[in-house]
Design a protein around this motif. Structure first.
Motif: not given
Length: 132
Positions: A36, A42-43, A48-53
């Motif tokens: 973090y 921001n992660l 939980s934020n796999s689409e951005v990754r």
């Protein structure tokens, strides 16, 4: 590797990068297998934020492919066709010779700057730059 070893390696890396290059902010923490950045909340990695990754990785992969294709053209294709390019001249030198000797080096240097500039933009768009 155990959780403690991974945490130690990431913490050590962040301390070294922050101390020498001011890259990894001191507010970066490792908690539960997720990195973090506390300053912006921001992660940096996690489920939980796999689409951005996924989008970040796709853009990074496409940039890498583009850079490698340009590198291959100027490393292999251009010298392979240098004989036919020698029919033309540039600054009194045969064009094939000039492009292989000077042009390729200039393109490689520009390619490094382009790749770094574009990757910074990709990281900024994904919130992974570490800058405020």
């Amino acid at each position: 590797m155990s959780y403690n070893i991974i945490q130690y390696k990431i913490t050590t890396f962040c301390i070294i990068m922050h101390t020498h290059f001011n890259i990894c902010p001191q507010e970066t923490i490792f908690r539960g297998g997720i990195l973090y950045n506390n300053t912006r909340g921001n992660l940096m990695s996690g489920n939980s934020n796999s689409e951005v990754r996924v989008r970040h990785w796709a853009r990074t992969r496409n940039l890498t492919i583009l850079v490698l294709v340009v590198w291959a053209v100027f490393s292999f294709v251009l010298p392979w066709h240098a004989q036919s390019l020698n029919e033309f001249s540039f600054l009194g030198f045969p064009l094939g010779y000039y492009l292989c000797v000077q042009g390729s080096l200039a393109v490689f240097v520009l390619l490094i700057f382009f790749q770094n500039w574009r990757q910074d933009k990709i990281d900024d768009d994904a919130g992974l730059s570490g800058r405020e």
